[in-house]
Design an enzyme around this catalytic site. Structure first.
Site, PDB file in Angstrom:
ATOM      1  N   GLY A  46      -7.966 -22.937  -4.929  1.00  0.00           N
ATOM      2  CA  GLY A  46      -7.368 -23.448  -3.699  1.00  0.00           C
ATOM      3  C   GLY A  46      -8.176 -24.544  -3.049  1.00  0.00           C
ATOM      4  N   LYS A  47      -9.463 -24.670  -3.439  1.00  0.00           N
ATOM      5  CA  LYS A  47     -10.379 -25.666  -2.879  1.00  0.00           C
ATOM      6  C   LYS A  47     -10.321 -25.660  -1.347  1.00  0.00           C
ATOM      7  CE  LYS A  47     -10.223 -28.568  -7.018  1.00  0.00           C
ATOM      8  NZ  LYS A  47      -9.229 -27.767  -7.783  1.00  0.00           N
ATOM      9  N   ARG A  48     -10.338 -24.477  -0.775  1.00  0.00           N
ATOM     10  CA  ARG A  48     -10.245 -24.339   0.674  1.00  0.00           C
ATOM     11  C   ARG A  48     -11.501 -24.888   1.350  1.00  0.00           C
ATOM     12  NH1 ARG A  48      -5.473 -24.238  -0.582  1.00  0.00           N
ATOM     13  NH2 ARG A  48      -4.110 -22.468  -0.186  1.00  0.00           N
TER      14      ARG A  48
END
Length: 307
Positions: free
Chosen positions: A105-107
């Site tokens: 998700g590369k949050r």
């Protein structure tokens, strides 16, 4: 810690790979799509249901030979709330089949917002007197370039719930060097990020010597893989860029430690669309995915010796 479970699976299967379940509707064979499109029309709902069935059959075909799957959230979000539901169902199904699950998700945020991302993807939220787990992945990719404020909210949940994170460090895309290679007192920014990964994970070292804080290091930069492996002895690597982006097995080997551990290599399209490359009967798409997963394993194990 969480990566102990992943490494144990890698050792038992002799396979340091993760299958990227990043599906588009066009990847799904026509025969599989047809019943859902007939039932729900050309809708987001039909697309999401077809993708779940596709994922399910691929998981069934590879779960005994591949230790993990990685779901890129964007490929599910593009189909709206139906797609997000398919992501949740796929995570739960893969875990039911014994696979380690990474949500890509590369949050990236700070404070309460990052706590909310953490609760959604790795933790739980309280509804009245009930504790509910929204997605339930084992690990999440995160962007650490907001600094410790963006990472600190994740660490307690990693400890309490046996979860892991992979922090973007040296990514596989061609323009990554525009920022990640910039020098700070003679040290590249990606190396500085690697140092922070070691620091953030220092009190979560597991049985195999790796912390709960991993790093994303691309297969397309083999020299950096080697230097970062030396610089980051306690950091598990998630290695994208194998195959489709040009990363080869020989170069990837430098990202592993002397025991053949410490990294897991991702392949997405090559596995998902193997039946197209083989030009086999589309009804054998899952069998083709399994054959490609075995080919990838054998390719990597030519250069990497586990144990």
């Amino acid at each position: 810690m969480s990566f102990d479970r992943l490494i144990s699976k890698i050792i038992s299967m002799k396979n340091p790979t993760v299958a990227g379940l990043d599906p588009k509707l066009e990847y799904v064979p026509d025969y599989l799509k047809k019943s859902f499109l007939d039932e729900d029309g050309e809708t987001l709902k039909a697309a999401a249901k077809a993708i779940f069935k596709y994922n399910q059959q691929i998981i069934d075909a590879i779960c005994d030979i591949v230790p993990a799957v990685k779901l890129q959230a964007a490929y599910y979000e593009m189909y709206g709330h139906h797609g997000v539901k398919t992501m949740e169902r796929t995570i739960r199904y893969a875990r039911l089949r014994g696979m380690y699950v990474i949500t890509d998700g590369k949050r990236n945020d700070i404070g309460a917002t990052m706590e909310a991302y953490t609760a959604a993807h790795l933790g739980s939220c309280t509804i009245g007197e009930s504790e509910c787990e929204p997605f339930g992945a084992d690990a999440l990719t995160v962007n650490g370039y907001l600094g410790t404020d963006g990472i600190a909210p994740l660490l307690p949940v990693c400890k309490q719930r046996d979860r892991g994170i992979f922090v973007l460090c040296k990514t596989s895309n061609p323009s990554s060097g525009e920022f990640q290679d910039l020098l700070i007192d003679g040290v590249p920014l990606y190396a500085r990020m690697g140092d922070k990964c070691e620091e953030w994970g220092a009190d979560t070292i597991g049985a195999y010597g790796y912390s709960a804080v991993g790093a994303v290091v691309g297969a397309t930069y083999p020299e950096q893989l080697v230097s970062l492996r030396e610089r980051m002895p306690h950091t598990m690597f998630l290695v994208p860029g194998y195959g489709a982006q040009g990363g080869g097995a020989a170069g990837i080997a430098g990202g592993f430690d002397k025991n053949g551990l410490g990294a897991i290599v991702n392949s997405s399209r090559a596995i998902l669309c193997a039946y197209k490359k083989e030009q086999c009967d589309e009804r054998d798409f899952a069998g083709a995915a399994r054959r490609e997963a075995i080919r990838m394993r054998e390719d990597l194990m030519t250069y990497i010796k586990i144990g």
